[in-house]
Write a protein that holds these residues in place. Sequence first.
Motif, PDB file in Angstrom:
ATOM      1  N   VAL A 127       0.838  -1.207   0.000  1.00 17.77           N
ATOM      2  CA  VAL A 127       0.000   0.000   0.000  1.00 17.77           C
ATOM      3  C   VAL A 127       0.871   1.255   0.000  1.00 17.77           C
ATOM      4  CG1 VAL A 127      -1.668   1.341   1.341  1.00 17.77           C
ATOM      5  CG2 VAL A 127      -1.954  -1.134   1.108  1.00 17.77           C
ATOM      6  N   VAL A 128       1.947   1.230   0.784  1.00 12.36           N
ATOM      7  CA  VAL A 128       2.860   2.384   0.833  1.00 12.36           C
ATOM      8  C   VAL A 128       3.503   2.607  -0.531  1.00 12.36           C
ATOM      9  CG1 VAL A 128       4.955   3.325   1.881  1.00 12.36           C
ATOM     10  CG2 VAL A 128       3.313   2.098   3.293  1.00 12.36           C
ATOM     11  N   TYR A 130       2.215   1.807  -3.431  1.00 11.59           N
ATOM     12  CA  TYR A 130       1.165   2.346  -4.312  1.00 11.59           C
ATOM     13  C   TYR A 130       0.986   3.840  -4.080  1.00 11.59           C
ATOM     14  CZ  TYR A 130      -3.380   3.152  -6.460  1.00 11.59           C
ATOM     15  OH  TYR A 130      -4.406   3.649  -7.230  1.00 11.59           O
ATOM     16  N   TRP A 131       0.914   4.237  -2.806  1.00  9.04           N
ATOM     17  CA  TRP A 131       0.721   5.647  -2.488  1.00  9.04           C
ATOM     18  C   TRP A 131       1.876   6.491  -3.021  1.00  9.04           C
ATOM     19  CZ3 TRP A 131       3.412   9.429   0.002  1.00  9.04           C
ATOM     20  CH2 TRP A 131       2.709  10.610   0.291  1.00  9.04           C
ATOM     21  N   ALA A 132       3.108   6.020  -2.775  1.00  5.05           N
ATOM     22  CA  ALA A 132       4.281   6.774  -3.213  1.00  5.05           C
ATOM     23  C   ALA A 132       4.346   6.860  -4.732  1.00  5.05           C
ATOM     24  CB  ALA A 132       5.552   6.113  -2.673  1.00  5.05           C
ATOM     25  N   ASP A 133       4.007   5.777  -5.400  1.00  8.73           N
ATOM     26  CA  ASP A 133       4.080   5.755  -6.857  1.00  8.73           C
ATOM     27  C   ASP A 133       3.035   6.668  -7.489  1.00  8.73           C
ATOM     28  OD1 ASP A 133       5.097   4.824  -9.345  1.00  8.73           O
ATOM     29  OD2 ASP A 133       3.381   3.484  -9.530  1.00  8.73           O
ATOM     30  N   GLN A 134       1.851   6.720  -6.880  1.00  6.78           N
ATOM     31  CA  GLN A 134       0.775   7.532  -7.430  1.00  6.78           C
ATOM     32  C   GLN A 134       0.903   9.008  -7.064  1.00  6.78           C
ATOM     33  OE1 GLN A 134      -1.657   6.318  -9.566  1.00  6.78           O
ATOM     34  NE2 GLN A 134      -0.361   4.495  -9.484  1.00  6.78           N
ATOM     35  N   ASN A 135       1.506   9.309  -5.931  1.00  8.76           N
ATOM     36  CA  ASN A 135       1.545  10.685  -5.452  1.00  8.76           C
ATOM     37  C   ASN A 135       2.924  11.333  -5.469  1.00  8.76           C
ATOM     38  OD1 ASN A 135      -1.353  11.095  -4.260  1.00  8.76           O
ATOM     39  ND2 ASN A 135      -0.695   9.107  -3.459  1.00  8.76           N
ATOM     40  N   THR A 173      10.075   2.751  -3.291  1.00 10.20           N
ATOM     41  CA  THR A 173       9.109   3.593  -2.588  1.00 10.20           C
ATOM     42  C   THR A 173       9.774   4.878  -2.098  1.00 10.20           C
ATOM     43  OG1 THR A 173       7.806   1.690  -1.831  1.00 10.20           O
ATOM     44  CG2 THR A 173       7.581   3.731  -0.581  1.00 10.20           C
ATOM     45  N   ARG A 176      10.566   7.177  -5.044  1.00  3.65           N
ATOM     46  CA  ARG A 176       9.380   7.880  -5.549  1.00  3.65           C
ATOM     47  C   ARG A 176       8.942   8.979  -4.583  1.00  3.65           C
ATOM     48  NH1 ARG A 176       7.868   9.375  -8.590  1.00  3.65           N
ATOM     49  NH2 ARG A 176       5.661   8.902  -8.960  1.00  3.65           N
ATOM     50  N   MET A 177       9.020   8.726  -3.282  1.00  6.52           N
ATOM     51  CA  MET A 177       8.683   9.760  -2.300  1.00  6.52           C
ATOM     52  C   MET A 177       9.610  10.967  -2.424  1.00  6.52           C
ATOM     53  SD  MET A 177       7.850   7.726   1.239  1.00  6.52           S
ATOM     54  CE  MET A 177       6.308   6.844   1.493  1.00  6.52           C
ATOM     55  N   THR A 248       1.536  -0.627  -9.959  1.00  5.24           N
ATOM     56  CA  THR A 248       0.256  -1.149  -9.480  1.00  5.24           C
ATOM     57  C   THR A 248       0.114  -2.666  -9.611  1.00  5.24           C
ATOM     58  OG1 THR A 248      -0.831   0.958  -9.941  1.00  5.24           O
ATOM     59  CG2 THR A 248      -2.257  -0.965  -9.677  1.00  5.24           C
TER      60      THR A 248
END
Length: 267
Positions: A127-128, A130-135, A173, A176-177, A248
Motif C-alpha cells: 500500500v505504501v 502504491y501511495w508513493a508511486d501515485q503521489n 518507494t 518515488r517519495m 500497481t
Amino acid sequence: MTTFNLLLIALIQGITEFLPVSSSGHLILLPSLSGLNDQGQIIDVAAHVGTLAAVVLYFWSDVRLALGGTLRLLRGKIDTKGAFLALCLIIATVPVIVVGLILKVTGLSDAMRGIAVIGWAMIIFGVVLYWADQNGPTEKTAAGWTLKDAVKMGMWQAVALIPGTSRSGITITAGRMLGYTRTDAAKLSMLMSIPTIIASAALLGLDVINAGDTGEMRDIGIVVGMSFAAALMALTLMMRLLQSVSFTPYVIYRIALGVALLWIAYA
C-alpha cells in the motif's frame, strides 16, 4: 536436494530479487507452504551470487563508473561522478549492514521469519508503494542523486530486513517519495542492491565456512546459473515495462498474496 528443488529455488530468487515483491519472503515461504526441506545457507549464497551477476551485467556502465570512483575514494578524492556515485552507494549501504548485524546478533532476524509477519509486510508496504508511486513527484533523475537522498534511501533499505517488505520495493518507494521518476527510482534501487547483496552473501558465506559446509559444486552451479538467467530476465522486463506501466500490478500481487498468507496464519 533434487534438481527440481534447486531450479525452483533459483527461479524464485532470480525472479523476485529485483521485483518489488520480496525475494526473502518467497524463499521463507517455500519450505513452509510446499513441505520441501529448507535449502540451507550454501544455496542461499549461490542464489545471491547469481542475482548479483545479473544486476552487475545489466548496469555494467554504472558499475564500471562506481568501481573507478571507488579507487578515487580510496585516495581521499571525490572529484569525479564515479567517486560521488561510489560514496552514495557506500553511505546507502551502511544502515542495512548495521541493522542486519543487530538483528542477527539478537536473534530477532529468525523471530521475524513467520507467515503472519510476511503477510502483513506484503500488504502494508504494498500500500505504501502504491501511495508513493501515485503521489510522488517526478522531478529528479538518477544522475542527480544526492548524499542526502542516499542517506534517506539507505534508512528505508534497512526496513527491508523485515521479511516480506522487499528491498527493491522499499527503496523504490523511498525514491518515488523523494521525487525520482519510476525508472530512475528503480535504477537507484538496483544499484543499491549490489553492495547490499555483496554484504549479505559475504555474511552467509562466513556462516557456511564456520559450519564447514562446502556443499555440492553441481548444486551450486545449477543455482548460480539459473538465478542469474531468471534475474536478468526479470530485471530487463521490469525496466522496460516501467516506461509505460506503473507499480500497481506488483501492488495487487502483494496484497493478494498477503491476504492469502494472513488467512493461512490465522485460520
